[in-house]
Design an enzyme around this catalytic site. Structure first.
Site, PDB file in Angstrom:
ATOM      1  N   HIS A 299      14.672 -19.685  -5.953  1.00 21.46           N
ATOM      2  CA  HIS A 299      13.787 -20.836  -6.125  1.00 21.46           C
ATOM      3  C   HIS A 299      12.351 -20.384  -6.354  1.00 21.46           C
ATOM      4  O   HIS A 299      12.001 -19.215  -6.160  1.00 21.46           O
ATOM      5  CB  HIS A 299      13.854 -21.757  -4.902  1.00 21.46           C
ATOM      6  CG  HIS A 299      13.469 -21.079  -3.609  1.00 21.46           C
ATOM      7  ND1 HIS A 299      14.296 -20.197  -2.962  1.00 21.46           N
ATOM      8  CD2 HIS A 299      12.335 -21.166  -2.845  1.00 21.46           C
ATOM      9  CE1 HIS A 299      13.702 -19.769  -1.849  1.00 21.46           C
ATOM     10  NE2 HIS A 299      12.507 -20.320  -1.766  1.00 21.46           N
TER      11      HIS A 299
ATOM     12  N   ASP B 193      14.641 -15.943  -0.239  1.00 18.09           N
ATOM     13  CA  ASP B 193      14.022 -15.803   1.078  1.00 18.09           C
ATOM     14  C   ASP B 193      14.814 -14.811   1.921  1.00 18.09           C
ATOM     15  O   ASP B 193      16.048 -14.706   1.801  1.00 18.09           O
ATOM     16  CB  ASP B 193      13.990 -17.155   1.815  1.00 18.09           C
ATOM     17  CG  ASP B 193      13.065 -18.149   1.138  1.00 18.09           C
ATOM     18  OD1 ASP B 193      12.150 -17.713   0.419  1.00 18.09           O
ATOM     19  OD2 ASP B 193      13.268 -19.373   1.339  1.00 18.09           O
TER      20      ASP B 193
ATOM     21  N   HIS C  82      12.096 -16.412  -6.316  1.00 16.70           N
ATOM     22  CA  HIS C  82      12.415 -15.432  -5.276  1.00 16.70           C
ATOM     23  C   HIS C  82      13.565 -15.948  -4.407  1.00 16.70           C
ATOM     24  O   HIS C  82      13.902 -17.135  -4.415  1.00 16.70           O
ATOM     25  CB  HIS C  82      11.194 -15.190  -4.392  1.00 16.70           C
ATOM     26  CG  HIS C  82      10.742 -16.423  -3.657  1.00 16.70           C
ATOM     27  ND1 HIS C  82      10.019 -17.429  -4.281  1.00 16.70           N
ATOM     28  CD2 HIS C  82      10.919 -16.827  -2.369  1.00 16.70           C
ATOM     29  CE1 HIS C  82       9.770 -18.387  -3.409  1.00 16.70           C
ATOM     30  NE2 HIS C  82      10.304 -18.052  -2.238  1.00 16.70           N
TER      31      HIS C  82
ATOM     32  N   ARG D  92      -2.417 -28.277  -1.367  1.00 17.98           N
ATOM     33  CA  ARG D  92      -1.091 -28.571  -0.831  1.00 17.98           C
ATOM     34  C   ARG D  92      -0.807 -27.613   0.335  1.00 17.98           C
ATOM     35  O   ARG D  92      -1.097 -26.415   0.257  1.00 17.98           O
ATOM     36  CB  ARG D  92      -0.031 -28.405  -1.917  1.00 17.98           C
ATOM     37  CG  ARG D  92       1.394 -28.661  -1.436  1.00 17.98           C
ATOM     38  CD  ARG D  92       2.405 -28.288  -2.497  1.00 17.98           C
ATOM     39  NE  ARG D  92       3.772 -28.461  -2.003  1.00 17.98           N
ATOM     40  CZ  ARG D  92       4.812 -27.743  -2.405  1.00 17.98           C
ATOM     41  NH1 ARG D  92       4.647 -26.792  -3.324  1.00 17.98           N
ATOM     42  NH2 ARG D  92       6.006 -27.960  -1.901  1.00 17.98           N
TER      43      ARG D  92
END
Length: 718
Positions: free
Chosen positions: A699, A649, A647, A709
């Protein structure tokens, strides 16, 4: 010095005919100051009344007859010497500003056999005003606190004394002076222009400090004179304390503090009781206890008294004691469940623990909002060997400190002329002040003999700190005018927290302190290497136009994670998201937005202070206000949301901060920039990735294969 006339200070050619007589029934701080100034100028001093109980009354009421009785007895033992000169002077509130040579010269220039100090105010009987002779210039009324005269004349003057110890010395000498025959026969005059004596009562506006080469004088600006002796008579004790910080050579611009390294105490086998007072919700209390533990002083010589008024802080107190309480000689805790002990009684109790323990040489009182950065604070204060001394602490960026340089007429704060210079470090020394608070060291012997009263903190009109300082300044008997309070800025000791707006509704409330206590927030939550980013070129470039730099401390990362898990309202990871404008998320994550936990303003401040400066260095010509409507913490779990599909941002640039550690807290994970076929697979905890959001940096989030995480993400300048 001796009651029997032994001379501790050798005579010189200048003062072999001058003897200073003073009355001191107790050796107080003021008396020691008097002797130091006398020794500096080589005066010969004889002390009268040592060991006697003072019966002469309070300085605010008529009294002092005991002084005349002692003077008369001492004079009767002296041989009649026509040229022998007697200086009879108070000592507890007196400082010499010059030496015998100048004093004798000015006395001889008066042309009289006895010269009294003068005052602008008549006391104790105003009805005698009309009987005073008029003077051509200067003060008209007699002050009994100091006079100089030839021995035969002084003997004659006091020969008729038959009064009681509590009778008024001022009235006795006044009646002699206003009697024309006695005034003439004894040959008495007043030092009306303050050439020899400066009484401060009624004359505070007339007196200023005059800094000369390596010495300081008091100057009377009304008469343009430099008095030899400065006397804080009546209610001017604090003013003479202020002048005594400088006169005669205590502190000068050329030498700095000349007495700060004198009479130091060796640090051998000294037991100290530390009193910790938690009287309100306080940020960074865990750090407070870390600093307490790190004080460089043998723990087996320390006793702890902890008063905790806040249930909110019980966990932190218990944690400290469980981990380290056994290191100390003894520990006493009064907790929030002790309803019978309030904040005032707890302070009285703490002092009394030391007072009743003969092995306790000092009581170190420290409030929980104090940030003691100097590990040697306790050693430094003990070495000063003072009755009560506070390390100067300040509030960053403000002129607030834990001492007052002066008091107003009603006993509250007033700014002394030197206050700003002391706070800002332009004048460095040990200062006699009227008020200290928050952190200070008290001698055990002072508690046992000087201020033995149990209740020092209660008052109907003052808060506890003000009441304590008032009590201390006035509790040592009626003649001696109390114990001196000192503050030292010889070293940098620390600061004090702002606690007024501290909220306790979150799990880790200190995270919200970026506005109220920004310095402490930075020390706690910003990566220790952040300040070295530019200097040491710590910014790395793991992929093209992807920058990597240290941002958060380990504690910050842990607290953000724990805060979010404590809040617990993680999104479902679906595309429909009512939290965002439009209600639809193209690339959803399981996350919690900062505004959900009330952290939006704090996060924006964090971005402005710690991200914007980096951005402006990395992208010259681009200036950001760090506007962002998407700031959130993402959680990746193999059985929940392990990864994020490719995607862009919705930002000009994005930051992505790793909040935990790969191969410790989770396995797998990372970020891959597809255009460059470049991955950051082992993000460092607390380090931030910064990269463009649109167009170039397509990314994806790599799969988390084990554990959990966490990352913090901001889409900046959408």
């Amino acid at each position: 010095l001796s009651d029997r006339g032994r001379k501790d200070y050798p005579n010189s050619a200048q003062n072999r005919y001058l003897l200073v007589l003073t009355v001191a029934t107790a050796e107080t701080d003021g008396f020691s100051r008097f002797l130091r100034s006398a020794k500096l100028f080589n005066y010969t001093v004889k002390v009268l009344g040592r060991g006697e109980e003072w019966q002469g009354g309070d300085y605010m009421a008529p009294g002092g007859g005991q002084r005349i009785r002692l003077l008369k007895a001492a004079l009767e033992e002296m041989k009649e010497e026509q040229e022998k000169t007697i200086l009879f002077i108070d000592s507890y509130d007196v400082v010499f500003a010059s030496g015998p040579k100048e004093l004798l010269k000015k006395f001889q220039q008066s042309g009289h056999r006895v010269v009294f100090s003068s005052e602008t105010l008549i006391w104790p009987d105003r009805h005698l005003e009309d009987k005073y002779p008029h003077v051509r210039e200067g003060n008209r009324f007699l002050g009994a606190g100091g006079f100089i005269g030839y021995l035969p004349n002084v003997k004659t003057m006091v020969a008729d004394w038959t009064g009681e110890d509590h009778d008024s010395d001022q009235l006795f000498f006044t009646n002699i002076y206003i009697n024309p025959e006695k005034r003439k026969s004894i040959n008495i005059t007043l030092d009306s222009r303050c050439r020899l004596f400066q009484n401060l009562n009624g004359a505070l506006d007339e007196v200023v400090l005059k800094f000369e080469d390596s010495r300081v004088r008091a100057r009377n600006v009304l008469y343009d004179t430099l008095p030899v002796i400065v006397h804080g008579n009546g209610p001017t004790k604090l003013q003479v304390n202020y002048l005594g910080n400088y006169i005669p050579k205590v502190w000068t611009f050329e030498t700095g503090c000349t007495e700060c390294h004198q009479n130091l105490r060796p640090l051998t086998g000294i037991q100290v009781t530390i009193g910790v007072f938690i009287q309100q919700p306080t940020p960074f209390l865990a750090v407070f206890f870390e600093r307490l533990l790190n004080l460089q002083y043998p723990k087996n010589r320390l006793k702890l008294f902890i008063y905790n008024q806040e249930s909110h802080h019980k966990k932190q107190v218990d944690s400290f004691l469980e981990g380290h309480g056994g290191l100390y000689q003894d520990v006493k805790v009064v907790g929030p469940e002790g309803a019978d002990t309030d904040s005032i009684s707890s302070r009285n109790l703490g002092l009394d623990l030391c007072r009743q323990d003969k092995q306790c040489k000092y009581f170190f009182s420290v409030d929980s909002e104090v940030v003691l950065k100097n590990k040697d604070t306790l050693k430094i204060l003990i070495e000063q060997n003072l009755p009560i001394v506070a390390p100067m602490i300040t509030r960053p960026g403000r002129l607030w400190s834990n001492f007052w340089g002066a008091l107003s007429a009603d006993g509250f704060y007033a700014r002394s002329e030197d206050y700003v210079d002391i706070v800002q470090g332009r004048r460095v020394g040990v200062w006699n002040v009227p008020y200290i608070s928050s952190v200070y060291l008290v001698k055990g012997d002072v508690l046992r003999s000087g201020i033995p009263d149990y209740d020092l903190f209660s008052s109907d009109t003052q808060d506890a700190d003000m009441a304590f300082c008032t009590s201390v300044r006035s509790k040592v008997g009626q003649q001696s005018f109390g114990v001196f309070l000192y503050v030292t800025n010889m070293h940098t000791f620390g600061r004090i927290l702002s606690v007024e707006n501290y909220q306790t509704k979150h799990l880790h409330n200190d995270l919200w302190q970026i506005f109220e206590n920004p310095v402490d927030f930075e020390e706690r939550y910003i990566h220790p290497n952040y300040s070295l980013i530019m200097k040491n070129k710590l910014i790395e470039t793991p992929c093209p136009d992807v920058y990597w730099f240290p941002m958060f401390s380990e504690v910050a990362c842990d607290h953000f994670v724990q805060e979010m898990e404590h809040f617990g309202q993680w999104s479902g990871g679906g595309a429909v998201d009512k939290r965002i404008q439009g209600g639809y998320e193209n690339v959803p994550t399981i996350d919690i937005h900062m505004n959900q936990v009330g952290y939006e303003k704090e996060w924006h401040k964090l971005l402005l202070d710690y991200v914007a400066p980096i951005t402006e260095k990395l992208f010259p010509g681009y200036y950001t206000k760090c506007e962002s409507n998407l700031n959130f913490v993402v959680r990746y779990k193999p059985d929940e949301q392990p990864l994020l599909r490719p995607h862009h941002d919705a930002s000009t640039f994005t930051i992505n901060v790793a909040l935990n550690t790969k191969d410790v807290d989770y396995q797998g994970g990372g970020c891959r920039f597809i255009r460059y076929n470049c991955s950051v697979e082992a993000p460092r905890k607390g380090w931030s990735l910064m990269h463009p959001g649109r167009l170039t940096h397509y990314h994806e989030g790599l799969p988390t294969t084990g554990g959990v995480r966490y990352i913090a993400v901001s889409f900046i300048d959408p």
